[in-house]
Design a protein around this motif. Structure first.
Motif, PDB file in Angstrom:
ATOM      1  N   ILE A  89      43.172  38.374  18.740  1.00  0.00           N
ATOM      2  CA  ILE A  89      42.553  39.718  19.479  1.00  0.00           C
ATOM      3  C   ILE A  89      40.855  39.189  19.649  1.00  0.00           C
ATOM      4  O   ILE A  89      40.256  39.557  20.526  1.00  0.00           O
ATOM      5  N   THR A  90      40.380  38.619  18.528  1.00  0.00           N
ATOM      6  CA  THR A  90      38.963  38.145  18.816  1.00  0.00           C
ATOM      7  C   THR A  90      38.731  37.243  19.856  1.00  0.00           C
ATOM      8  O   THR A  90      37.797  37.295  20.716  1.00  0.00           O
ATOM      9  N   ALA A  91      39.351  36.250  19.805  1.00  0.00           N
ATOM     10  CA  ALA A  91      39.412  35.354  20.925  1.00  0.00           C
ATOM     11  C   ALA A  91      39.528  35.599  22.136  1.00  0.00           C
ATOM     12  O   ALA A  91      38.771  35.445  23.450  1.00  0.00           O
ATOM     13  N   PHE A  92      40.507  36.785  22.443  1.00  0.00           N
ATOM     14  CA  PHE A  92      40.772  37.343  23.772  1.00  0.00           C
ATOM     15  C   PHE A  92      39.584  38.216  24.138  1.00  0.00           C
ATOM     16  O   PHE A  92      39.231  38.136  25.125  1.00  0.00           O
ATOM     17  N   ALA A  93      38.974  38.761  23.099  1.00  0.00           N
ATOM     18  CA  ALA A  93      37.915  39.741  23.385  1.00  0.00           C
ATOM     19  C   ALA A  93      36.483  38.862  23.876  1.00  0.00           C
ATOM     20  O   ALA A  93      35.739  39.139  24.805  1.00  0.00           O
ATOM     21  N   VAL A  94      36.306  37.629  23.248  1.00  0.00           N
ATOM     22  CA  VAL A  94      35.509  36.793  23.652  1.00  0.00           C
ATOM     23  C   VAL A  94      35.745  36.281  25.084  1.00  0.00           C
ATOM     24  O   VAL A  94      34.769  36.207  25.988  1.00  0.00           O
ATOM     25  N   LEU A  96      37.137  37.889  27.623  1.00  0.00           N
ATOM     26  CA  LEU A  96      36.863  38.664  28.446  1.00  0.00           C
ATOM     27  C   LEU A  96      35.316  38.974  28.549  1.00  0.00           C
ATOM     28  O   LEU A  96      34.804  39.143  29.731  1.00  0.00           O
ATOM     29  N   ILE A  97      34.543  38.716  27.398  1.00  0.00           N
ATOM     30  CA  ILE A  97      33.111  38.668  27.704  1.00  0.00           C
ATOM     31  C   ILE A  97      32.691  37.601  28.693  1.00  0.00           C
ATOM     32  O   ILE A  97      31.754  37.724  29.325  1.00  0.00           O
ATOM     33  N   ILE A  98      33.337  36.523  28.366  1.00  0.00           N
ATOM     34  CA  ILE A  98      32.880  35.387  29.238  1.00  0.00           C
ATOM     35  C   ILE A  98      33.125  35.594  30.656  1.00  0.00           C
ATOM     36  O   ILE A  98      32.411  35.371  31.694  1.00  0.00           O
ATOM     37  N   LEU A  99      34.250  36.160  30.996  1.00  0.00           N
ATOM     38  CA  LEU A  99      34.729  36.506  32.275  1.00  0.00           C
ATOM     39  C   LEU A  99      33.913  37.546  32.740  1.00  0.00           C
ATOM     40  O   LEU A  99      33.367  37.378  33.864  1.00  0.00           O
ATOM     41  N   SER A 100      33.099  38.409  32.213  1.00  0.00           N
ATOM     42  CA  SER A 100      32.204  39.520  32.839  1.00  0.00           C
ATOM     43  C   SER A 100      31.051  39.034  33.218  1.00  0.00           C
ATOM     44  O   SER A 100      30.186  39.435  33.952  1.00  0.00           O
ATOM     45  N   GLN A 101      30.691  37.701  32.555  1.00  0.00           N
ATOM     46  CA  GLN A 101      29.324  37.111  32.811  1.00  0.00           C
ATOM     47  C   GLN A 101      29.332  35.960  33.817  1.00  0.00           C
ATOM     48  O   GLN A 101      28.511  35.156  34.007  1.00  0.00           O
ATOM     49  N   ALA A 112      37.504  30.765  33.142  1.00  0.00           N
ATOM     50  CA  ALA A 112      37.548  31.902  32.203  1.00  0.00           C
ATOM     51  C   ALA A 112      39.000  32.285  32.136  1.00  0.00           C
ATOM     52  O   ALA A 112      39.451  32.680  30.977  1.00  0.00           O
ATOM     53  N   PHE A 113      39.787  32.197  33.341  1.00  0.00           N
ATOM     54  CA  PHE A 113      41.173  32.838  33.176  1.00  0.00           C
ATOM     55  C   PHE A 113      41.982  31.556  32.608  1.00  0.00           C
ATOM     56  O   PHE A 113      43.098  31.976  31.885  1.00  0.00           O
ATOM     57  N   ALA A 114      41.660  30.496  32.863  1.00  0.00           N
ATOM     58  CA  ALA A 114      42.499  29.253  31.960  1.00  0.00           C
ATOM     59  C   ALA A 114      42.035  29.480  30.453  1.00  0.00           C
ATOM     60  O   ALA A 114      42.962  29.344  29.550  1.00  0.00           O
ATOM     61  N   LEU A 115      40.832  29.899  30.045  1.00  0.00           N
ATOM     62  CA  LEU A 115      40.688  30.068  28.726  1.00  0.00           C
ATOM     63  C   LEU A 115      41.571  31.265  27.983  1.00  0.00           C
ATOM     64  O   LEU A 115      41.903  31.283  26.916  1.00  0.00           O
ATOM     65  N   ASN A 168      32.475  53.268  38.626  1.00  0.00           N
ATOM     66  CA  ASN A 168      31.144  53.877  38.255  1.00  0.00           C
ATOM     67  C   ASN A 168      30.074  52.971  37.560  1.00  0.00           C
ATOM     68  O   ASN A 168      28.938  53.414  37.810  1.00  0.00           O
ATOM     69  N   HIS A 169      30.560  52.184  37.100  1.00  0.00           N
ATOM     70  CA  HIS A 169      29.533  51.086  36.537  1.00  0.00           C
ATOM     71  C   HIS A 169      29.738  49.612  36.774  1.00  0.00           C
ATOM     72  O   HIS A 169      28.932  48.734  36.428  1.00  0.00           O
ATOM     73  N   GLY A 170      30.853  49.158  37.698  1.00  0.00           N
ATOM     74  CA  GLY A 170      30.975  47.838  37.932  1.00  0.00           C
ATOM     75  C   GLY A 170      32.128  47.103  37.028  1.00  0.00           C
ATOM     76  O   GLY A 170      32.424  47.432  35.952  1.00  0.00           O
ATOM     77  N   TRP A 171      32.528  46.019  37.740  1.00  0.00           N
ATOM     78  CA  TRP A 171      33.581  45.403  36.987  1.00  0.00           C
ATOM     79  C   TRP A 171      33.043  44.384  35.684  1.00  0.00           C
ATOM     80  O   TRP A 171      33.960  44.485  34.645  1.00  0.00           O
ATOM     81  N   SER A 172      31.707  43.848  35.463  1.00  0.00           N
ATOM     82  CA  SER A 172      31.213  43.292  34.682  1.00  0.00           C
ATOM     83  C   SER A 172      31.169  44.323  33.297  1.00  0.00           C
ATOM     84  O   SER A 172      31.758  43.917  32.133  1.00  0.00           O
ATOM     85  N   THR A 173      30.858  45.502  33.563  1.00  0.00           N
ATOM     86  CA  THR A 173      30.459  46.573  32.425  1.00  0.00           C
ATOM     87  C   THR A 173      32.020  47.065  31.870  1.00  0.00           C
ATOM     88  O   THR A 173      32.262  46.845  30.923  1.00  0.00           O
ATOM     89  N   ALA A 174      32.950  47.037  32.893  1.00  0.00           N
ATOM     90  CA  ALA A 174      34.490  47.431  32.533  1.00  0.00           C
ATOM     91  C   ALA A 174      34.826  46.366  31.699  1.00  0.00           C
ATOM     92  O   ALA A 174      35.753  46.684  30.654  1.00  0.00           O
ATOM     93  N   LEU A 175      34.771  45.002  31.895  1.00  0.00           N
ATOM     94  CA  LEU A 175      35.302  44.000  31.169  1.00  0.00           C
ATOM     95  C   LEU A 175      34.756  44.084  29.659  1.00  0.00           C
ATOM     96  O   LEU A 175      35.188  43.869  28.768  1.00  0.00           O
ATOM     97  N   LEU A 176      33.435  44.235  29.809  1.00  0.00           N
ATOM     98  CA  LEU A 176      32.620  44.349  28.246  1.00  0.00           C
ATOM     99  C   LEU A 176      33.237  45.705  27.598  1.00  0.00           C
ATOM    100  O   LEU A 176      33.237  45.435  26.251  1.00  0.00           O
ATOM    101  N   VAL A 177      33.380  46.565  28.149  1.00  0.00           N
ATOM    102  CA  VAL A 177      33.925  47.742  27.489  1.00  0.00           C
ATOM    103  C   VAL A 177      35.152  47.427  26.864  1.00  0.00           C
ATOM    104  O   VAL A 177      35.524  47.796  25.589  1.00  0.00           O
ATOM    105  N   LEU A 178      36.211  46.688  27.730  1.00  0.00           N
ATOM    106  CA  LEU A 178      37.513  46.291  27.125  1.00  0.00           C
ATOM    107  C   LEU A 178      37.389  45.501  25.774  1.00  0.00           C
ATOM    108  O   LEU A 178      38.169  45.624  25.003  1.00  0.00           O
ATOM    109  N   ALA A 179      36.333  44.427  26.076  1.00  0.00           N
ATOM    110  CA  ALA A 179      36.281  43.596  24.973  1.00  0.00           C
ATOM    111  C   ALA A 179      36.007  44.347  23.714  1.00  0.00           C
ATOM    112  O   ALA A 179      36.185  44.066  22.500  1.00  0.00           O
TER     113      ALA A 179
END
Length: 428
Positions: A89-94, A96-101, A112-115, A168-179
């Motif tokens: 779960i921790t690695a998955f969240a990381v 998602l953060i990488i994908l957001s950036q 990012a998707f390979a990781l 409302n906030h963009g895909w990058s923020t949405a990914l960060l919220v999910l992470a």
């Protein structure tokens, strides 16, 4: 007297099921299945990428996650369900953060998707199957079905909340919220609720009172080693059956729009409703077939699922009535819910719990290996015969093979009882 576990009232095994459900609800499977189209479309819109370019990331993710499944067994046995799930779960969240950036770079997008494919397999049912198998025996099918059915929660929430966040906030923020949600909600709940085994709490599977805690410790984790298992005919029968089931299911699902617009003249909106009905049926299929697995010999349940799948393929290819199509979609979803319950259940029943994580991982590998073949094979056969009815008929006939393989399995092997355990039990 056996010492008390950390939970009062409710049998702690059900809290393990609840914690597993939380992790599975927002694991990589539902996030990818229901969120990839939303996030991929938003990212492609911002950077001007084409749909085929975005789709390659999906292929990369699925391929790498399929290949990584067989390697998850060792860390699961080494660290246990709870710790491995928390690491994942921790690695998955990381990831998602990488994908957001990422910037306007397809290379970064693909990496990012390979990781994510490499490190997120442990966020799904695989991580929790061993713990549930140890906590439950008579009710193992129901417990596995309830935990796996929780995936429907994430499948419902992720697209709705994700779309609002993106708008409302963009895909990058949405990914960060999910992470952040993975780290703040899923991680602590899994850590709190999931326990690897009832033995440290002086308990037995299903809440049975142990005659002696030593007996429980010796009898709880029995079964064959992986090297022994892969030399058995049973292992290969099940692996082939699950590969054919995965191929058959994924031959239809990605091509369902093409199929139903041809055979039943459904509009895209109508096909979406058919898909939704099938998706809801998966939830009930997992619970109902899980309940059934505890009461009927599992290979017979397997035969029932493939017979239903064969009938649905025939309906899709030969019936144009909309009501019948809906019934077929519901039955198809119901059947695949039961088929996915079978993977961990049969692994534990025929080979014991000792190596259940490794064997379940290999069965997942076989299932998704078949899944990678299904969509393309269906499309090629359909093009070659200029017909969707022909490949659907072939799929229906193909279900004879897994049905015969299930019927050839025989009774579950008797669980070995160590001599010392037997003596202690008799003394008690």
């Amino acid at each position: 007297m056996a010492k008390q576990g950390p939970f009062q009232g409710l049998f702690p095994g059900w809290k393990v099921v609840l914690g597993s459900g939380v992790g599975i609800s927002f694991g990589s499977a539902p996030v990818f299945a229901t969120g990839f189209a939303l996030f991929g479309s938003a990212i492609a819109h911002d950077f001007g990428w084409t749909q085929p370019e975005v789709a390659r990331a999906a292929t990369l993710f699925l391929l790498l996650q399929t290949l990584i499944y067989p390697f998850c067994g060792w860390p699961l046995d080494r660290f246990g369900s709870r710790r491995f799930a928390m690491y994942s779960i921790t690695a998955f969240a990381v990831s998602l953060i990488i994908l957001s950036q990422i910037g306007n770079s397809l290379t970064q997008f693909y990496l990012a998707f390979a990781l994510m494919g490499l490190i997120s397999a442990g966020t799904n049912v695989l991580s929790y199957a061993r713990a549930i198998a140890l906590w439950f025996n008579r009710k193992r099918g129901l417990a596995l079905g309830l935990a796996a059915s929780a995936q429907a929660v994430g499948s419902f929430v992720i697209p709705i909340v994700g779309q609002k966040l993106i708008a409302n906030h963009g895909w990058s923020t949405a990914l960060l919220v999910l992470a952040v949600f993975e780290l703040v909600v899923c991680l602590p709940l899994v850590g709190w609720l999931v326990k690897d085994s009832p033995v440290p709490y002086g308990l037995r599977a299903d809440g049975d009172d142990p005659a002696e805690s030593v007996v429980a410790a010796q009898a709880a984790d029995t079964g064959m080693e992986v090297a022994e298992i892969i030399r058995t005919a049973t292992f290969w029968k099940l692996a082939v059956a699950f590969a054919l089931i995965g191929m058959s299911f994924y031959a239809i699902v990605p091509n369902i729009v093409y199929i139903l617009t041809k055979t039943a003249s459904l509009s895209h909106a109508e096909v979406a409703k058919v898909q939704a009905a099938g998706g809801v049926a998966v939830l009930f299929g997992r619970i109902c077939f899980g309940y059934l697995l505890d009461r009927v010999h599992a290979p017979y349940v397997g035969v029932l699922t493939v017979v239903i799948s064969a009938c649905c393929a025939l309906v899709y290819g030969n019936v144009s009535g909309h009501a019948v199509i809906y019934v077929a979609a519901i039955l198809s979803g119901f059947a695949i819910g039961g088929e996915t319950d079978l993977l961990p259940y049969l692994a534990s029943r025929y080979f014991g719990t000792k190596s259940v994580s490794k064997i379940f991982a290999w069965f997942l590998f076989a299932f998704f290996l078949g899944a990678t073949v299904g969509p393309t094979a269906f499309a090629q056969i359909s093009a070659a015969y200029d017909s969707v009815t022909t490949p659907l008929f072939m799929l229906a006939i193909l279900q004879i093979i897994p049905a015969l393989l299930f019927l050839s399995l025989g009774a579950y092997p008797a669980a070995p009882v160590p001599a010392q355990s037997e003596a202690l039990a008799k003394a008690a």
